[in-house]
Design an enzyme around this catalytic site. Structure first.
Site, PDB file in Angstrom:
ATOM      1  N   CYS A 208       0.758  -7.025   4.131  1.00  0.00           N
ATOM      2  CA  CYS A 208      -0.339  -7.948   3.805  1.00  0.00           C
ATOM      3  C   CYS A 208      -1.110  -8.302   5.083  1.00  0.00           C
ATOM      4  O   CYS A 208      -0.533  -8.821   6.043  1.00  0.00           O
ATOM      5  CB  CYS A 208       0.199  -9.218   3.151  1.00  0.00           C
ATOM      6  SG  CYS A 208      -1.105 -10.422   2.766  1.00  0.00           S
TER       7      CYS A 208
ATOM      8  N   ASP B 130      -7.934 -13.952 -18.305  1.00  0.00           N
ATOM      9  CA  ASP B 130      -8.136 -14.306 -16.899  1.00  0.00           C
ATOM     10  C   ASP B 130      -8.640 -15.727 -16.671  1.00  0.00           C
ATOM     11  O   ASP B 130      -8.021 -16.500 -15.950  1.00  0.00           O
ATOM     12  CB  ASP B 130      -9.084 -13.290 -16.244  1.00  0.00           C
ATOM     13  CG  ASP B 130      -9.216 -13.486 -14.740  1.00  0.00           C
ATOM     14  OD1 ASP B 130      -8.205 -13.832 -14.119  1.00  0.00           O
ATOM     15  OD2 ASP B 130     -10.309 -13.282 -14.206  1.00  0.00           O
TER      16      ASP B 130
ATOM     17  N   CYS C  77       2.652  -0.069  -2.724  1.00  0.00           N
ATOM     18  CA  CYS C  77       3.812  -0.228  -3.619  1.00  0.00           C
ATOM     19  C   CYS C  77       4.328   1.119  -4.119  1.00  0.00           C
ATOM     20  O   CYS C  77       3.567   1.897  -4.726  1.00  0.00           O
ATOM     21  CB  CYS C  77       3.429  -1.107  -4.802  1.00  0.00           C
ATOM     22  SG  CYS C  77       4.778  -1.340  -5.987  1.00  0.00           S
TER      23      CYS C  77
ATOM     24  N   CYS D 104       5.106  -4.680   0.443  1.00  0.00           N
ATOM     25  CA  CYS D 104       3.902  -5.481   0.205  1.00  0.00           C
ATOM     26  C   CYS D 104       3.868  -6.710   1.102  1.00  0.00           C
ATOM     27  O   CYS D 104       2.801  -7.095   1.600  1.00  0.00           O
ATOM     28  CB  CYS D 104       3.789  -5.872  -1.268  1.00  0.00           C
ATOM     29  SG  CYS D 104       5.176  -6.846  -1.907  1.00  0.00           S
TER      30      CYS D 104
ATOM     31  N   CYS E 154      -9.050  -6.948  -2.640  1.00  0.00           N
ATOM     32  CA  CYS E 154      -8.144  -6.255  -1.718  1.00  0.00           C
ATOM     33  C   CYS E 154      -7.047  -5.587  -2.533  1.00  0.00           C
ATOM     34  O   CYS E 154      -6.475  -6.200  -3.436  1.00  0.00           O
ATOM     35  CB  CYS E 154      -7.537  -7.245  -0.727  1.00  0.00           C
ATOM     36  SG  CYS E 154      -6.387  -6.482   0.468  1.00  0.00           S
TER      37      CYS E 154
ATOM     38  N   CYS F  27      12.960  -3.851  -1.659  1.00  0.00           N
ATOM     39  CA  CYS F  27      11.708  -3.397  -1.034  1.00  0.00           C
ATOM     40  C   CYS F  27      10.847  -4.592  -0.649  1.00  0.00           C
ATOM     41  O   CYS F  27      10.666  -5.532  -1.422  1.00  0.00           O
ATOM     42  CB  CYS F  27      10.938  -2.496  -2.006  1.00  0.00           C
ATOM     43  SG  CYS F  27       9.343  -1.939  -1.368  1.00  0.00           S
TER      44      CYS F  27
ATOM     45  N   CYS G 253      -1.688  -4.593  -1.127  1.00  0.00           N
ATOM     46  CA  CYS G 253      -0.321  -4.798  -1.615  1.00  0.00           C
ATOM     47  C   CYS G 253      -0.027  -3.967  -2.862  1.00  0.00           C
ATOM     48  O   CYS G 253       1.127  -3.868  -3.283  1.00  0.00           O
ATOM     49  CB  CYS G 253      -0.043  -6.278  -1.878  1.00  0.00           C
ATOM     50  SG  CYS G 253      -1.011  -6.987  -3.222  1.00  0.00           S
TER      51      CYS G 253
END
Length: 379
Positions: free
Chosen positions: A198, A134, A247, A194, A240, A191, A243
């Site tokens: 948002c 990360d 899915c 998302c 958050c 699709c 999204c």
């Protein structure tokens, strides 16, 4: 040593130490990613939390001169919790995003990568390795995509067939020429759920995110939250998941098998008012093991105030007034002033008028004025 045989041994070993997916890719430059990152910076879409040197993010050989291949790993995290407490009038609760449930994933993945390193060095002592999770220079998602962990989805997550997008990612640059894994085809199809859902329109288009508008980013900032986002945050106090939860590829993916990420319901869905009186020490003792604590208590407390405004929780007004009158932090005083106006009680109106006469910080005075405007609008 036969590298292909060792690669298979490594895959098998990874499974025994709790790594859910492992893949391999070359250490060649991420040229397409480099172009995208340059464009993101030009558009002002970067969060500022990333490594600023785009060359380091896209050229593994700059991070390890002998780089031949990259190992990507993924560990799944839960999307559901058992016995979640209810948020009710008089006892409102906030929510930490799923990626902050349980033990900080940086700690867990670094431990797994350290075990992988030890396994590799036991068999190939002169191997050169560099791991990151990360906060490293490389893009975890770009590496994972190229290593066949999953596909890069429209919501800017890596989606795996087995665990959906609820996976943590890490990688290891190596001097070993491992065979690359097969990449996965994009399965988002046509699709756009998302993008459509948002809350702030942060997903500009499939695969492109304006991080400055993303609620996950906004909840981690330390300044006054811009007006347009305050009512969008809801009761989120960190991150958050919108999204992800919308899915279709995440449907039915509970991922309850990693004990390190098992959530404590009282911590990940905490009562809001008690959060506001926590000291730095008590916050660290309570939440310090979670990744959502990395920015400290100030953003969490600011977000908790916004959540109380979201609920229009009248019982919280006395606490908010105390913050407005006594807290040394302008961001907290200002956010409290706005929240008091949003809740719109008579007690709050009196407090705002009083604060208007005593407050000296311009930023806070602006928020007091915004709070007072709610009374003019609603009465």
């Amino acid at each position: 040593m036969n590298i292909n045989q060792f690669q298979q041994q490594l895959i098998e070993y990874a499974a025994t130490i709790g790594i859910d997916k492992i893949g391999f890719t070359s250490a060649s430059p991420f040229r397409e990613l480099k172009n995208r990152l340059i464009r993101q910076q030009e558009l002002g879409y970067a969060s500022g939390f990333e490594e600023s040197d785009i060359n380091k993010r896209t050229h593994p050989e700059l991070l390890l001169s002998e780089a031949e291949s990259i190992i990507a790993i993924a560990i799944a995290y839960p999307s559901k919790m058992k016995d979640a407490p209810q948020s009710v009038k008089g006892a409102r609760r906030g929510i930490f995003a799923r990626a902050s449930w349980g033990t900080d994933y940086h700690t867990v993945l670094r431990e797994k990568l350290a075990l992988l390193e030890l396994f590799i060095l036991t068999h190939i002592p002169d191997a050169r390795l560099r791991s990151m999770v990360d906060t490293g220079e490389l893009s975890d998602r770009a590496v994972a995509e190229r290593a066949g962990i999953g596909w890069s989805a429209k919501n800017c997550s890596i989606i795996t067939p087995e665990f959906g997008s609820y996976v943590y990612l890490g990688e290891m640059i190596t001097s070993i020429p491992f065979a690359p894994s097969e990449q996965m085809e994009d399965q988002c199809g046509d699709c756009t759920l998302c993008l459509d859902i948002c809350p702030t329109g942060a997903l500009i288009q499939g695969g492109q995110l304006d991080a400055q508008r993303c609620i996950a980013f906004v909840t981690q900032t330390k300044t006054i939250v811009p007006d347009e986002f305050r009512t969008k945050i809801g009761n989120r106090i960190y991150g958050c998941d919108t999204c992800q939860t919308i899915c279709p590829k995440n449907k039915g993916k509970a991922n309850m098998h990693q004990s390190a990420f098992k959530p404590d319901p009282e911590l990940v869905k905490p009562l809001l008012v008690p959060l506001l009186s926590m000291t730095n020490r008590s916050f660290k003792e309570t939440y310090g093991h979670m990744s959502g604590a990395w920015r400290g208590k100030n953003p969490i407390q600011r977000n908790a105030i916004l959540a109380l405004a979201h609920f229009k929780e009248v019982s919280a007004v006395p606490v908010l007034i105390q913050l407005l009158e006594n807290d040394p932090r302008p961001v907290i005083r200002g956010t409290a002033a706005w929240a008091i106006g949003k809740i719109n009680s008579e007690e709050g109106l009196t407090a705002l008028k009083k604060a208007e006469q005593t407050e000296v910080v311009e930023e806070v005075l602006k928020e007091i004025n915004k709070g007072l405007q709610f009374y003019k609008i609603e009465k």
